[in-house]
Design an enzyme around this catalytic site. Sequence first.
Site, mmCIF file in Angstrom:
data_model
loop_
_atom_site.group_PDB
_atom_site.id
_atom_site.type_symbol
_atom_site.label_atom_id
_atom_site.label_comp_id
_atom_site.label_asym_id
_atom_site.label_seq_id
_atom_site.Cartn_x
_atom_site.Cartn_y
_atom_site.Cartn_z
ATOM 1 N N ASP A 1 0.869 -1.181 0.000
ATOM 2 C CA ASP A 1 0.000 0.000 0.000
ATOM 3 C C ASP A 1 0.907 1.233 0.000
ATOM 4 O O ASP A 1 1.037 1.936 0.992
ATOM 5 C CB ASP A 1 -0.894 -0.030 1.238
ATOM 6 C CG ASP A 1 -1.992 1.012 1.210
ATOM 7 O OD1 ASP A 1 -1.996 1.857 0.303
ATOM 8 O OD2 ASP A 1 -2.841 0.978 2.119
ATOM 9 N N HIS B 1 -4.039 -2.576 0.403
ATOM 10 C CA HIS B 1 -4.982 -1.726 1.129
ATOM 11 C C HIS B 1 -6.348 -2.410 1.125
ATOM 12 O O HIS B 1 -6.755 -2.983 0.125
ATOM 13 C CB HIS B 1 -5.078 -0.358 0.451
ATOM 14 C CG HIS B 1 -5.910 0.624 1.194
ATOM 15 N ND1 HIS B 1 -5.393 1.427 2.178
ATOM 16 C CD2 HIS B 1 -7.228 0.910 1.118
ATOM 17 C CE1 HIS B 1 -6.352 2.189 2.666
ATOM 18 N NE2 HIS B 1 -7.489 1.888 2.043
#
Length: 107
Positions: A39, A70
């Site tokens: 992420d 994410h």
Amino acid sequence: MATDSPDLAAGAPYYGTQPPAEKVAAIRAPLMLHYAEMDENIDKGIPAFEAALKAANKRYSVFIYPGTQHAFNNDTGAARYNKAASDLAFGRTLAFFKENLGVPKAV
């Protein structure tokens, strides 16, 4: 929330953006921080946040879940959901809240 809520007893954000370093001193609650390994946008803020937490002597732990993206905890998004990481993060979070908030008394 941790920087603006002095009554917060414990916080466990999942892959959230970090507050500005100048607000870290206002954190009173212990934190358990959960991040996805892949992420980039969120993860780029971890080093500065961790440095600010250390400098302010805050209680915190950081967990980065290997191979995750994410929203790895969102079971409605099959492309990113990672059950193993989600289960591990959730178990850690429950233990953290139990340790910091106690167990509710039976009514």
